[in-house]
Scaffold this active site. Structure first.
Site, mmCIF file in Angstrom:
data_model
loop_
_atom_site.group_PDB
_atom_site.id
_atom_site.type_symbol
_atom_site.label_atom_id
_atom_site.label_comp_id
_atom_site.label_asym_id
_atom_site.label_seq_id
_atom_site.Cartn_x
_atom_site.Cartn_y
_atom_site.Cartn_z
ATOM 1 N N SER A 161 -5.744 85.170 67.027
ATOM 2 C CA SER A 161 -6.801 85.432 68.086
ATOM 3 C C SER A 161 -6.624 85.192 69.384
ATOM 4 C CB SER A 161 -7.821 84.398 67.388
ATOM 5 O OG SER A 161 -7.314 82.830 67.101
ATOM 6 N N HIS A 209 -9.090 88.383 62.411
ATOM 7 C CA HIS A 209 -8.895 89.205 63.641
ATOM 8 C C HIS A 209 -8.067 90.658 62.281
ATOM 9 C CE1 HIS A 209 -10.985 87.022 66.551
ATOM 10 N NE2 HIS A 209 -9.888 85.941 65.919
ATOM 11 N N LYS A 258 -16.057 89.259 62.157
ATOM 12 C CA LYS A 258 -16.039 89.595 63.273
ATOM 13 C C LYS A 258 -15.756 91.406 63.104
ATOM 14 C CE LYS A 258 -13.958 85.537 64.657
ATOM 15 N NZ LYS A 258 -12.531 84.490 64.330
HETATM 16 C C1 PLP Z 1 -12.979 83.157 64.347
HETATM 17 C C2 PLP Z 1 -11.870 82.360 63.493
HETATM 18 C C3 PLP Z 1 -11.781 81.689 62.091
HETATM 19 C C4 PLP Z 1 -13.893 80.754 62.256
HETATM 20 O O1 PLP Z 1 -14.420 82.448 61.665
HETATM 21 P P1 PLP Z 1 -15.962 81.902 62.079
HETATM 22 O O2 PLP Z 1 -16.205 83.254 60.852
HETATM 23 O O3 PLP Z 1 -15.634 82.405 63.465
HETATM 24 O O4 PLP Z 1 -15.835 80.377 61.907
HETATM 25 C C5 PLP Z 1 -11.167 81.361 61.732
HETATM 26 N N1 PLP Z 1 -9.553 82.047 61.963
HETATM 27 C C6 PLP Z 1 -9.722 82.513 62.698
HETATM 28 C C7 PLP Z 1 -8.035 83.444 63.059
HETATM 29 C C8 PLP Z 1 -10.749 83.237 63.518
HETATM 30 O O5 PLP Z 1 -10.740 83.600 64.351
#
Ligand code: PLP
Length: 388
Positions: free
Chosen positions: A177, A205, A236
């Site tokens: 991320s 992602h 996302k």
């Molecule tokens: C954003 C993210 C999460 C958390 O997801 P949310 O839906 O925002 O709680 C988990 N793992 C990774 C790799 C992320 O980038």
């Protein structure tokens, strides 16, 4: 006793105090934030689906039919039929036997890992894995081994001398991320086979972004039958909220029975489920969004590299510009904002010490002019700050 003011002052003096910025517009490539019209260069809404008219229409329809809150946990009376529809759609999309939706990616990782392993087990985790994975492992009380980022040899050495454990789990983000690079998943799967471990991936992602059909890195490397648990988010590229877990039927049934972050929390609102269903459909039907996204990422990244900026090994729409010092990153971000570009500085502990950066993300909905505008300003500021 609670010297919190003091602790905040310490953060402030190190340039590490965080603050919330006020968004007053739709979540899109152009936003109004802190009272200013800005180009958005930090959203995970990669495909622009958060404001897609068909998603909005699906959510509005669901609100008309079913109202707002879901009223209870999924295990009580909150398990709306839209959950079933969404989970079937995700399982079909990901080509897995079964899927389960959680309220967020954070809740999913916490809930899954903490009940899959315990003191009798060992977990191997990439050093740059997301905080929710780390917290899930800590909560599980399993033996926790962190291997250097993407270092297959180090992972093998750890697996080799790990001793006697009931279960061995390797967990990795597929797209990291903060660095935007990709896990060596084929090699990880081989090691897992060799040392009798299972693999869990976090496709937060990658879902909707990577793979011919947008299924993620598991599809990209053609490993769908090799992965024990695939989780990903609906927050996302999907543009909504929540997360999914894809796995075999017994694993999913076990999670329904055990995962505390699923059991002891109120279900998602039907409107979010309806919009997520629509988003998965759009991702399946409109591959051109991914194509434009990668063209934008390539254009943006290659220019930043041409300027001489350090974008690490980015291979995705996440493009870090590492500047090192916290004060430099903060100043860079401030100057970008003055020019009408929003991209906050990412500082420790989110990234390792000495690796402060701007984490830039491109979207499929960015126009060439947006990116050219940003590149021009970035170049000028980087030069002024002595980074070129
Ligand atoms: C954003 C993210 C999460 C958390 O997801 P949310 O839906 O925002 O709680 C988990 N793992 C990774 C790799 C992320 O980038």
């Amino acid at each position: 006793m609670f010297d919190l003011r003091e602790e905040l002052d310490i953060l402030e003096s190190k340039g590490l105090r965080r603050k919330l910025s006020l968004l007053e517009s739709v979540q899109a490539e152009e936003i109004i934030i802190e009272g200013k019209n800005c180009l958005n260069l930090c959203s995970n809404n990669y495909l622009g689906l958060a404001s897609e008219p068909r998603l909005k229409a699906a959510a509005i329809e669901a609100i008309k039919n079913y109202g707002l809150g879901s009223g209870a946990s999924r295990l009580v009376c909150g398990n709306h039929r839209l959950y079933k529809e969404l989970e079937e759609k995700i399982a079909e999309f990901k080509e897995t036997p079964s899927s389960l939706v959680f309220n967020s990616g954070y809740a999913a990782n916490l809930g899954i890992i903490s009940v899959l392993v315990d003191e009798k087990d060992i977990v191997f985790s990439d050093k740059l894995n997301h905080a929710s994975i780390i917290d899930g492992i800590l909560l599980s009380r399993a033996k926790f081994r962190r291997y250097p980022h993407k270092d297959i040899e180090a992972l093998e050495a750890m697996l080799k001398d790990s001793g006697n454990f009931r279960r061995r789990l390797i967990v990795t983000d597929t797209v990291f991320s903060m660095d935007g690079d990709i896990a060596p998943l084929t090699e990880i799967v081989e090691l897992a086979r060799k040392y009798n471990a299972k693999v869990m991936v976090d496709e937060a992602h990658a879902t909707g972004v990577f793979g011919k059909s947008g299924r993620g890195i598991v599809e990209h490397f053609n490993l769908k039958n090799e992965i024990f648990i695939q989780m990903g988010t609906l927050s996302k590229a999907i543009g909504c909220l929540g997360a999914y877990v894809c796995a075999g039927k017994d694993t999913i049934d076990y999670l329904i029975n055990k995962a505390r972050s699923l059991i002891y929390t109120t279900a998602l609102p039907p409107a979010i489920l309806a919009a997520s269903i629509k988003a998965v459909e759009i991702i399946q039907q409109e591959p051109e969004r991914r194509k434009v996204l990668f063209e934008n990422a390539e254009f943006f990244r290659s220019n930043l590299r041409r300027f001489g900026l350090n974008t690490l090994d980015s291979q995705s729409p996440i493009i870090p510009v590492v500047v090192g010092r916290v004060d430099l990153a903060v100043e860079f971000s401030k100057r970008l904002f003055n020019e009408g570009i929003f991209c906050p500085a990412i500082r420790p502990p989110t990234v390792p010490k000495g690796d402060a950066r701007l984490r830039m993300t491109v979207m499929a909905t960015h126009k060439k002019e947006h990116l050219e505008f940003a590149l021009e300003k970035i170049k000028k500021i980087a030069k002024d700050l002595g980074l070129l």
